[in-house]
Design a protein around this motif. Structure first.
Motif, PDB file in Angstrom:
ATOM      1  N   LEU A 133     -58.290 -65.877  47.361  1.00  0.00           N
ATOM      2  CA  LEU A 133     -57.350 -65.058  46.611  1.00  0.00           C
ATOM      3  C   LEU A 133     -58.150 -64.538  45.585  1.00  0.00           C
ATOM      4  N   LEU A 134     -59.319 -65.162  45.050  1.00  0.00           N
ATOM      5  CA  LEU A 134     -60.024 -64.358  43.909  1.00  0.00           C
ATOM      6  C   LEU A 134     -60.614 -63.171  44.679  1.00  0.00           C
ATOM      7  N   PHE A 135     -61.309 -63.393  45.809  1.00  0.00           N
ATOM      8  CA  PHE A 135     -61.940 -62.423  46.456  1.00  0.00           C
ATOM      9  C   PHE A 135     -61.113 -61.247  46.476  1.00  0.00           C
ATOM     10  N   TRP A 136     -59.891 -61.652  47.335  1.00  0.00           N
ATOM     11  CA  TRP A 136     -59.044 -60.261  47.814  1.00  0.00           C
ATOM     12  C   TRP A 136     -58.355 -59.712  46.491  1.00  0.00           C
ATOM     13  N   GLY A 137     -58.043 -60.407  45.417  1.00  0.00           N
ATOM     14  CA  GLY A 137     -57.632 -60.079  44.392  1.00  0.00           C
ATOM     15  C   GLY A 137     -58.389 -59.073  43.622  1.00  0.00           C
ATOM     16  N   LEU A 138     -59.893 -59.196  43.652  1.00  0.00           N
ATOM     17  CA  LEU A 138     -60.975 -58.451  42.962  1.00  0.00           C
ATOM     18  C   LEU A 138     -61.265 -57.152  43.829  1.00  0.00           C
ATOM     19  N   LEU A 139     -61.107 -57.494  45.140  1.00  0.00           N
ATOM     20  CA  LEU A 139     -61.189 -56.230  46.292  1.00  0.00           C
ATOM     21  C   LEU A 139     -60.162 -55.168  45.906  1.00  0.00           C
TER      22      LEU A 139
END
Length: 168
Positions: A133-139
């Motif tokens: 979730l953190l990765f996709w949110g930041l992306l």
């Protein structure tokens, strides 16, 4: 009336104290945040909305030079530099994601101070998002900032850059 039993009362989570390792990590986070924000304060923001990193001796953005369009991180250093000066609109226009990351850096530094002083995380900040979730949110956040820069540049006619020099 019957007295409520302890089994029916809601459980209150115990406040965990930070370990010495947790405080050391908070100290490192504070040091990193202070260094980043201090460097941003030291650098004079480039009025073009990008290129501030060149004041540190780094090369211009190769993507921008080759295509005439900014890369996804163009304007980040400039946005940080504007943000520490309180020029939030200029920071947003330079790179919306950069402004968001600058504000997150301030919050991370404040959280680190809290851990160092209080010895624990504030109860409302005990959020542990999944790495995915953190990765996709930041992306998505970064791509959204990039899309904003592209749309704004195309709308106001500043993109593509016409004076792009391509080295052999």
């Amino acid at each position: 009336m019957d007295e409520p039993t302890s089994a029916s009362a809601p459980a209150v989570p115990a406040r965990r104290k930070a370990t010495s390792a947790g405080r050391a990590i908070a100290g490192l986070v504070l040091l990193a945040c202070t260094g980043i924000l201090g460097l941003a304060a030291y650098l004079k923001p480039d009025a073009r909305g990008y290129g501030t990193h060149q004041r540190l001796g780094f090369a211009p953005c190769g993507f921008l030079l080759k295509t005439g369009y900014p890369c996804p991180t163009c304007g980040m250093t400039t946005a940080f530099s504007y943000a520490v000066r309180g020029r939030l609109v200029s920071a947003f226009l330079a790179q919306p994601a950069g402004l968001g990351l600058a504000l997150a850096t301030v919050l991370a530094g404040a959280g680190a101070i809290w851990v160092l002083v209080a010895g624990r995380l504030p109860s409302r900040l005990r959020v542990e998002p999944s790495p995915h979730l953190l990765f996709w949110g930041l992306l998505l956040f970064m791509l959204g900032g990039w899309a904003f820069k592209l749309i704004l540049g195309l709308a106001d006619g500043s993109l593509p850059l016409h004076s792009v020099r391509v080295s052999p």
